[in-house]
Design a protein around this motif. Structure first.
Motif, mmCIF file in Angstrom:
data_model
loop_
_atom_site.group_PDB
_atom_site.id
_atom_site.type_symbol
_atom_site.label_atom_id
_atom_site.label_comp_id
_atom_site.label_asym_id
_atom_site.label_seq_id
_atom_site.Cartn_x
_atom_site.Cartn_y
_atom_site.Cartn_z
ATOM 1 N N GLU A 38 0.822 -1.215 0.000
ATOM 2 C CA GLU A 38 0.000 0.000 0.000
ATOM 3 C C GLU A 38 0.857 1.266 0.000
ATOM 4 O OE1 GLU A 38 -3.211 -0.068 -0.198
ATOM 5 O OE2 GLU A 38 -3.667 -2.178 0.282
ATOM 6 N N SER A 39 2.105 1.160 0.438
ATOM 7 C CA SER A 39 2.896 2.352 0.731
ATOM 8 C C SER A 39 3.735 2.853 -0.430
ATOM 9 C CB SER A 39 3.824 2.068 1.925
ATOM 10 O OG SER A 39 4.670 0.961 1.625
ATOM 11 N N ILE A 40 3.649 2.210 -1.591
ATOM 12 C CA ILE A 40 4.423 2.667 -2.735
ATOM 13 C C ILE A 40 3.518 2.870 -3.944
ATOM 14 C CG2 ILE A 40 6.485 1.430 -1.948
ATOM 15 C CD1 ILE A 40 5.932 -0.584 -4.232
ATOM 16 N N GLU A 41 4.004 3.667 -4.865
ATOM 17 C CA GLU A 41 3.307 3.847 -6.136
ATOM 18 C C GLU A 41 3.965 2.951 -7.169
ATOM 19 O OE1 GLU A 41 3.260 7.170 -9.629
ATOM 20 O OE2 GLU A 41 2.880 7.909 -7.585
ATOM 21 N N VAL A 42 3.164 2.264 -7.977
ATOM 22 C CA VAL A 42 3.672 1.379 -9.022
ATOM 23 C C VAL A 42 3.099 1.834 -10.357
ATOM 24 C CG1 VAL A 42 3.793 -0.982 -9.905
ATOM 25 C CG2 VAL A 42 3.862 -0.576 -7.436
ATOM 26 N N ASN A 43 3.993 2.149 -11.302
ATOM 27 C CA ASN A 43 3.585 2.542 -12.646
ATOM 28 C C ASN A 43 4.058 1.509 -13.658
ATOM 29 O OD1 ASN A 43 2.519 5.301 -12.042
ATOM 30 N ND2 ASN A 43 4.628 5.637 -11.388
ATOM 31 N N VAL A 44 3.131 0.947 -14.404
ATOM 32 C CA VAL A 44 3.461 0.050 -15.507
ATOM 33 C C VAL A 44 3.352 0.873 -16.785
ATOM 34 C CG1 VAL A 44 2.788 -2.002 -16.795
ATOM 35 C CG2 VAL A 44 2.614 -1.990 -14.304
ATOM 36 N N ILE A 45 4.460 0.999 -17.508
ATOM 37 C CA ILE A 45 4.500 1.875 -18.676
ATOM 38 C C ILE A 45 4.681 1.026 -19.930
ATOM 39 C CG2 ILE A 45 5.667 3.825 -19.758
ATOM 40 C CD1 ILE A 45 6.679 4.607 -16.962
ATOM 41 N N TYR A 46 3.655 0.973 -20.770
ATOM 42 C CA TYR A 46 3.719 0.236 -22.026
ATOM 43 C C TYR A 46 4.428 1.087 -23.078
ATOM 44 C CZ TYR A 46 0.299 -3.206 -20.315
ATOM 45 O OH TYR A 46 -0.347 -4.205 -19.621
ATOM 46 N N LEU A 47 5.481 0.539 -23.660
ATOM 47 C CA LEU A 47 6.271 1.292 -24.629
ATOM 48 C C LEU A 47 6.220 0.697 -26.031
ATOM 49 C CD1 LEU A 47 9.128 1.854 -22.107
ATOM 50 C CD2 LEU A 47 7.860 3.693 -23.221
ATOM 51 N N ASN A 48 5.511 -0.409 -26.197
ATOM 52 C CA ASN A 48 5.234 -0.957 -27.529
ATOM 53 C C ASN A 48 3.990 -1.836 -27.437
ATOM 54 O OD1 ASN A 48 6.249 -3.219 -26.270
ATOM 55 N ND2 ASN A 48 8.082 -3.389 -27.544
ATOM 56 N N LYS A 49 3.872 -2.855 -28.245
ATOM 57 C CA LYS A 49 2.633 -3.632 -28.355
ATOM 58 C C LYS A 49 2.421 -4.652 -27.239
ATOM 59 C CE LYS A 49 4.772 -7.143 -31.306
ATOM 60 N NZ LYS A 49 4.725 -7.851 -32.605
ATOM 61 N N HIS A 50 3.431 -4.974 -26.464
ATOM 62 C CA HIS A 50 3.335 -6.071 -25.496
ATOM 63 C C HIS A 50 2.541 -5.647 -24.261
ATOM 64 C CE1 HIS A 50 5.982 -8.450 -27.947
ATOM 65 N NE2 HIS A 50 6.849 -7.459 -27.971
ATOM 66 N N ARG A 51 1.672 -6.561 -23.802
ATOM 67 C CA ARG A 51 0.753 -6.260 -22.706
ATOM 68 C C ARG A 51 0.689 -7.418 -21.713
ATOM 69 N NH1 ARG A 51 1.308 -2.262 -25.038
ATOM 70 N NH2 ARG A 51 -0.215 -0.792 -25.885
ATOM 71 N N PHE A 52 0.289 -7.111 -20.489
ATOM 72 C CA PHE A 52 0.031 -8.137 -19.488
ATOM 73 C C PHE A 52 -1.347 -8.746 -19.723
ATOM 74 C CE2 PHE A 52 3.213 -5.516 -17.446
ATOM 75 C CZ PHE A 52 4.061 -6.458 -16.903
ATOM 76 N N ASP A 53 -1.570 -9.879 -19.102
ATOM 77 C CA ASP A 53 -2.878 -10.519 -19.142
ATOM 78 C C ASP A 53 -3.939 -9.535 -18.665
ATOM 79 O OD1 ASP A 53 -5.022 -12.148 -17.397
ATOM 80 O OD2 ASP A 53 -4.313 -13.411 -19.038
ATOM 81 N N ARG A 54 -5.076 -9.523 -19.364
ATOM 82 C CA ARG A 54 -6.135 -8.562 -19.047
ATOM 83 C C ARG A 54 -6.658 -8.734 -17.621
ATOM 84 N NH1 ARG A 54 -9.409 -5.034 -21.969
ATOM 85 N NH2 ARG A 54 -10.437 -3.745 -20.400
#
Length: 416
Positions: A74-90
């Motif tokens: 809870e105490s940190i910020e997490v940013n996932v930054i997509y830089l091309n076509k690859h994605r995580f599971d929906r």
């Protein structure tokens, strides 16, 4: 609409006046541009946050267990930054964005924020100078972050084959996280102790804690009383240096099929994510040899069951040059590395010859037949399995150790 575009461009020029490289990768709407313009000076500089830079399937694979672990925080910020076509599971995406401290975006503004926040860490897998053609995005971004005084971390994504070791050595990140002692010792020749962190592989955590999918009864009924051989290699890159690459891939599979006694053994094939499903060489060669699902099960790359699920029920792994070779050895499986050519990719794994449960065979079908029999029937090999290989202590805490390493890096004074 024209006014909106002009305004967006004007604000973006203000935001990116310090970084043309990041502007090159910017994908923002007007709201995001305005929000960053007014928020960047007020950003909490002591608040720890992690930017995960996704440039490839490698990052999707390695970051997935880390994000699932970080979801509990809870105490940190997490940013996932997509830089091309690859994605995580929906499903994982939806889970993450349900929490206010997680953000999934194509915006590079979190990277800009990391220039000003010395507790922020930017994480990537692909930033090797040795492979500039394939790591171009990572090299440009990590180079720019380093230049602006941000903190960067490269997490190991491959195994200990020599080409990956040399690639890992050429990483331009400030810090590196590696999975085992072999890679750690090789990198320590070039890196200081403060820049290297040994954690174990987060992908192995669920294996150790016993979270495996159940293999269906229909598959088990096909196996019957036979031992299971698992084939996991790739048919899309490793012979591309040859003029007859396609013929080589077909010959490779044909040699494997012809070397297995299907009365004693059942073959499962786990296709590589980049293998061609439309022109499926595994299936084509099966048809040519009149092999059915009673002898061979071909599992497509993006299915419910993973390589690890099948490894769990297998007695022997056959591959050519892949991280799965090391992973199978780590978990006590027998491994046969087979290549058609003396100059093939198998040579990157010569360091594994010291292990009794590992055997290399090049080119000869007779040797391949004998090798399979020798591994599966030789009691001496089974009694002398060495499961310590390159892994950290397999106690299911690798993700936790990666997180602790990132926290430590975030707290360090940046000397770059």
């Amino acid at each position: 609409m024209r006014i909106r575009t002009i305004l967006k461009d004007y604000i973006e020029n203000l935001n990116f006046k310090e970084s043309d490289i990041l502007k090159k990768y910017s994908h923002h709407d007007l709201y995001e541009s305005i929000e960053y313009l007014f928020s960047n000076r007020l950003y909490r500089k002591k608040f720890f946050f992690i930017n995960f830079l996704v440039t490839s399937k490698a990052e999707v694979r390695i970051f997935t267990p880390l994000l699932e672990f970080l979801f509990k925080t809870e105490s940190i910020e997490v940013n996932v930054i997509y830089l091309n076509k690859h994605r995580f599971d929906r499903i994982l995406e939806d889970k993450l964005i349900s929490k206010p401290n997680f953000n999934i975006t194509k915006s590079v503004y979190p990277i800009l924020k990391s220039f000003r926040n010395k507790n922020a860490v930017n994480v990537i897998c692909l930033d090797f100078k040795k492979y500039f053609k394939y790591h171009k995005i990572g090299l440009e971004l990590i180079g720019e972050i380093n230049l602006k005084g941000g903190k960067t971390v490269c997490i190991q994504h491959g195994g200990i084959q020599e080409d990956n070791v040399q690639g890992q050595i050429s990483s331009i990140s400030n810090n590196q996280i590696v999975f085992g002692t072999y890679m750690y010792e090789r990198l320590s020749e070039k890196r200081s102790e403060k820049e290297l962190f040994l954690t174990g592989n987060p992908l192995h955590d669920k294996l150790v804690t016993g979270e495996k999918k159940i293999i269906g009864g229909s598959i088990l009924s096909l196996i019957k009383n036979r031992k299971v051989i698992l084939l996991a290699t790739c048919l899309h890159t490793e012979y591309d240096y040859r003029f007859d690459a396609k013929l080589c891939y077909s010959k490779y599979i044909r040699e494997v099929y012809n070397s297995i006694n299907f009365n004693k053994y059942f073959l499962i094939i786990k296709m590589h994510p980049n293998d061609d499903i439309q022109n499926n060489i595994y299936e084509q060669e099966c048809k040519l040899l009149n092999l059915s699902d009673k002898e061979v099960l071909i599992e497509p790359p993006h299915s419910r069951l993973t390589f690890y699920d099948y490894l769990n029920i297998s007695d022997l792994l056959i591959s050519r040059a892949s991280t799965v070779i090391e992973e199978a050895l780590i978990f006590g499986k027998l491994v046969l590395a087979f290549d058609l050519f003396e100059d093939g990719p198998i040579n990157s794994y010569n360091s594994l010859k010291i292990y009794k449960n590992y055997l290399q065979i090049i080119g000869d079908r007779k040797d391949l037949v004998l090798g399979i029999e020798n591994l599966l029937t030789n009691k001496e090999r089974l009694d002398n399995l060495n499961t310590n290989l390159i892994s950290f202590n397999q106690n299911g805490l690798a993700s936790n150790r990666v997180y602790e390493a990132l926290l430590k890096i975030g707290q360090q004074q940046n000397l770059y």
